[in-house]
Design a protein around this motif. Sequence first.
Motif, PDB file in Angstrom:
ATOM      1  N   SER A  13       0.829  -1.207   0.000  1.00 27.49           N
ATOM      2  CA  SER A  13       0.000   0.000   0.000  1.00 27.49           C
ATOM      3  C   SER A  13       0.863   1.257   0.000  1.00 27.49           C
ATOM      4  O   SER A  13       2.006   1.249   0.465  1.00 27.49           O
ATOM      5  N   ILE A  24      -5.059   6.097   0.847  1.00 23.25           N
ATOM      6  CA  ILE A  24      -4.363   4.809   0.878  1.00 23.25           C
ATOM      7  C   ILE A  24      -4.727   4.054  -0.387  1.00 23.25           C
ATOM      8  O   ILE A  24      -5.909   3.848  -0.678  1.00 23.25           O
ATOM      9  N   VAL A  26      -3.703   0.566  -2.769  1.00 27.62           N
ATOM     10  CA  VAL A  26      -2.951  -0.678  -2.946  1.00 27.62           C
ATOM     11  C   VAL A  26      -2.295  -0.624  -4.321  1.00 27.62           C
ATOM     12  O   VAL A  26      -2.976  -0.460  -5.335  1.00 27.62           O
ATOM     13  N   LEU A 206      -7.043  -2.053   1.783  1.00 26.41           N
ATOM     14  CA  LEU A 206      -6.045  -1.054   2.165  1.00 26.41           C
ATOM     15  C   LEU A 206      -4.615  -1.589   2.163  1.00 26.41           C
ATOM     16  O   LEU A 206      -3.668  -0.807   2.211  1.00 26.41           O
ATOM     17  N   GLY A 207      -4.462  -2.894   2.138  1.00 29.28           N
ATOM     18  CA  GLY A 207      -3.125  -3.467   2.210  1.00 29.28           C
ATOM     19  C   GLY A 207      -2.498  -3.344   3.588  1.00 29.28           C
ATOM     20  O   GLY A 207      -1.274  -3.423   3.718  1.00 29.28           O
TER      21      GLY A 207
END
Length: 253
Positions: A13, A24, A26, A206-207
């Motif tokens: 991310s 945010i 990815v 969001l990773g």
Amino acid sequence: QSQGAISINMPESSIKVQDDEITIAVLDSSMSRQLVAEMMILAGEAAGRYGQEHNLLLPYRGQAQPELPSEEELIALPAGPARECAIRRCMPRSEISITPIRHASLGLDAYTQVTSPIRRYTDLLAHFQIKAHLRDEDPPFGVDALKELLQAVSTTAYEATMVERQTNRYWGLEFLRRNSEEVWQAMMLRWLREHENLGLVLLEDLGLELAMRFNRDVEPGDRLEVKVTFVDPRQDIVHFTEMAEPVAQVIGG
């Protein structure tokens, strides 16, 4: 790959803050990004092999051979982040040496980073040493000087990495605080302390990876939906409710 390289594909991310707005994203695992990464590794291999052939003192990077999970263990995990995470946790930290050492995950016997001399000082040191050799000049740094520099640089780089991780962690939690009404798709990656029902989960949108305490039976690779009930970025604490399941808790890692 034929030389033993190990590829790990985990979501990565990018967290950016501008004018008090947090975004945010990815990062896309595109062919163009892979091409750039491969060319950077190729440049590092070329420089490492050149240094090896000419006995140059360079900041060579290496990595010990990891003890990976058995094929049976990996097949038992669903393909994707859970399986990749099982491989990642076995990878030893990279090390730096003034003589060539094998880099297990890259599958290379000689490797030095040279592609970022503007932002990474060890790359600049490699440029100094290689350019001096190309000009038939004495290298600017001998054994003792280069060792001393690399020790100082490694400490500073480690501290900078920790600050970056803590900063990303803070803004990641602050993003969750500001979006507390959202429902997030999550995946159970692995157990941290199974006897305490403490596992590591990935918020796929969001990773972000967070430690989570479960109140029910789960397995690595299981998917779930979670919603934030409390978060304090300064204290590094966040609690979730698992949607349609008993309340679960995520704690600071």
